[in-house]
Design an enzyme around this catalytic site. Sequence first.
Site, short mmCIF file in Angstrom:
data_model
loop_
_atom_site.label_atom_id
_atom_site.label_comp_id
_atom_site.label_asym_id
_atom_site.label_seq_id
_atom_site.Cartn_x
_atom_site.Cartn_y
_atom_site.Cartn_z
N GLU A 1 4.86 34.28 -31.93
CA GLU A 1 5.38 33.21 -31.29
C GLU A 1 4.65 32.81 -30.03
O GLU A 1 4.53 31.61 -29.92
CB GLU A 1 6.92 33.54 -30.62
N HIS B 1 18.00 46.16 -31.10
CA HIS B 1 16.79 46.87 -30.77
C HIS B 1 17.16 47.53 -29.73
O HIS B 1 18.15 47.47 -29.36
CB HIS B 1 15.79 45.84 -30.20
N ASP C 1 14.67 38.93 -33.58
CA ASP C 1 15.94 38.67 -33.13
C ASP C 1 16.08 37.58 -34.40
O ASP C 1 15.43 37.03 -35.04
CB ASP C 1 16.06 38.34 -31.96
N TYR D 1 10.77 45.31 -26.45
CA TYR D 1 11.28 43.97 -26.48
C TYR D 1 12.48 43.84 -25.29
O TYR D 1 13.34 44.59 -25.41
CB TYR D 1 11.79 43.80 -27.76
N GLU E 1 16.70 34.43 -33.59
CA GLU E 1 15.80 33.40 -33.17
C GLU E 1 14.40 33.37 -34.13
O GLU E 1 13.88 32.49 -34.47
CB GLU E 1 15.74 33.09 -31.89
N ASP F 1 9.57 37.15 -33.09
CA ASP F 1 10.23 38.12 -32.53
C ASP F 1 11.24 38.73 -33.18
O ASP F 1 11.74 37.93 -34.24
CB ASP F 1 10.89 37.41 -31.38
N ARG G 1 14.74 41.38 -24.96
CA ARG G 1 16.06 40.76 -25.38
C ARG G 1 16.90 41.74 -26.23
O ARG G 1 16.66 41.31 -27.69
CB ARG G 1 15.68 39.08 -26.28
#
Length: 685
Positions: free
Chosen positions: A8, A336, A82, A292, A84, A80, A294
Amino acid sequence: MTTLVIVESPGKIKKISSILGSGFKVVASVGHVRDLPGNELGVDPADFSPSYVPTQRGREVLARLRKDVAAADRVLLATDPDREGEAIAWHLADALRIGEPERITFTAITQEKIQEALRQVRGIDQDRVRAQEARRVLDRLVGYKVSPALSQRAGHALSAGRVQSPAVRLVVDREREIQNFKPVQHYGVELLFPVEGQWPDNPKALWRAQWDIRPHLAQGETLLLDRTLAERVATVRQVRVERFETGSAARAPAAPFTTSTLQQEAGKRLKMKPKRVMDLAQKLYEQGAITYHRTDNPNLDPAGVEAIRAYAQSQGLAFSEKLRTWKAKEGAQEGHEAIRPAHVEVLQAGADADQRALYELIWRRAVASQLADARYAVRAVLLVGEVQGTSVRFIGKGRKLTDPGWMRVYGAEVADDDQARDKEAPNPIPALQVGAALTAVDARVQDKVTEPPSRFKQSTLVAELERRGIGRPSTYAAILENITSRSYILEDPKGWLTPSPTGEAIRDALVGTFEFANLDYTRELEDQLDRIAERKLSYEAVIAQAWQRLDQELGGLGASQVAMPAAEHFPCPVCGAALRRRKGSKGFFWGCSAYPECKTTLPDEKGRPGKRRESSSRSPNAGKPAPALSEHACPDCGKPLVRRTGTSKGGKAYDFWACSGFPACKAAFENDNGRPGQAARKGKG
């Protein structure tokens, strides 16, 4: 053979490339490359299918990536880890026409994590993509359907959002709770005793015991309101030791950081706002310094625990005998592990002072989480006295830190409640014998007043959003940026948040009409999104229900519900016409409604017109003070007339009356002894 790896963020390219080496080419999508169209709803009412178009930046990115894909033998989508990121991977595969997309994820940019990811290549998780798609469509439905309706009824540009509006409501409701709070005066009594061997040489060497008011309260009462009784109790000096206890207590460390707790603690310790915290954490993640960032999981993975324990042992730091685990908040996805340093032996990381400060905070919290408890020696005493035939009790508590444990790394002040508890620590209660008589050297009545709840700061609002299940870890910073940049919520120099009149108007318009404004709605919706991701609920069912409900609720939105306060009307300082708050490329500003005849603009200062900039107006009245609105009404539109006097560019004096609603109304009248006279010209343009 060349393998193309698409991530990303461009900031990851250098680090990942150095790990993968030759045979790999790492490129970036720069986040989302497609979204719903900006000029229409973009959702088909027949089957609720969304239509996607490339974003302005996405068009250029996709054109570049098509060439990279064509030149590669293999493509790995490494966005990433997740929902998203899963959705971005799907958009890339769809837009680039990658037939059988391969997906890899890693929670830290390290040799170990990336090599592990390459061994676990999988396809795109379409259920997670569908869950993210449902969230995006629901956000679009609320924004696209509700915001225009609010704006039209208010006559002022307003914005509603599925998560931003509940956040605004929290601040408005808290402010009203504060304004409606009625303080209550109540009382206590404190006895003061000397510390043997230090009194009277050191008059400050005292220990304290508090009057136990509970036996003197009626059922259901929690505060003592009788000052006369408190004054009588304050005459007590002679007491007897009824009970004395000594022992030890342990205090465990806090969990490693989740996204929200990192934002909260960085706000307290480093005075950073959530958006700044997330920007810095992104940089640290891209550098391979942290895992990570988030996440809503408070626990570390086994490799992280093992690394921290090995480091602690090498440094002579005692770690906990049992493996520490923490319960995640309700609704957490726990996809995560918690945030930790990718390499615990690295004590400093980051390209600037702020990055280094945040890394140090993350490092200390993660390492401390695995260390031994802090231990205290504690003492408690119950004293009994008598006043006018009535028995009264006093309780003293004290503790002393004997082994700092994890505090050697992280320090003592972890949370507000712990800080309050630490205020008891200096109470140096001596060893006492049950039955011993003691004499207080002083006693004083404590005048107390109940206090209203505190206003939110950005960090504490994040905590409240998380507690109520509003939004997700990755959205908190964006929510706060949205509602403060629009001046729905104002922030004072000390960081306290208050609602603007606009924010209050939005809250009152939505609450009671729209379900998404209810504070429990987003928690329930997050559960539905989780069920979509788990294939327990269909995308269509969730969207259909929300669509139907919004249509019904819009019918109940009345104009009176969104009427803006009178204080929101501001006249132009040049021509007197109304100013309008507008959104420009650099944020909000105020412009004259008489544009283009009057080009006056003012900066936006917390939702109100700020100090006037140098005007570029070409109006003949530019630079002059605004004419006062008169008591005379325009016969055409009813707005106040203003008297205009001056000299034209040709040197000719003028003196006439004109409508303050110009240019919408061009009515003008001759001046007749200080009053509007015969019409000079009129008519609506």
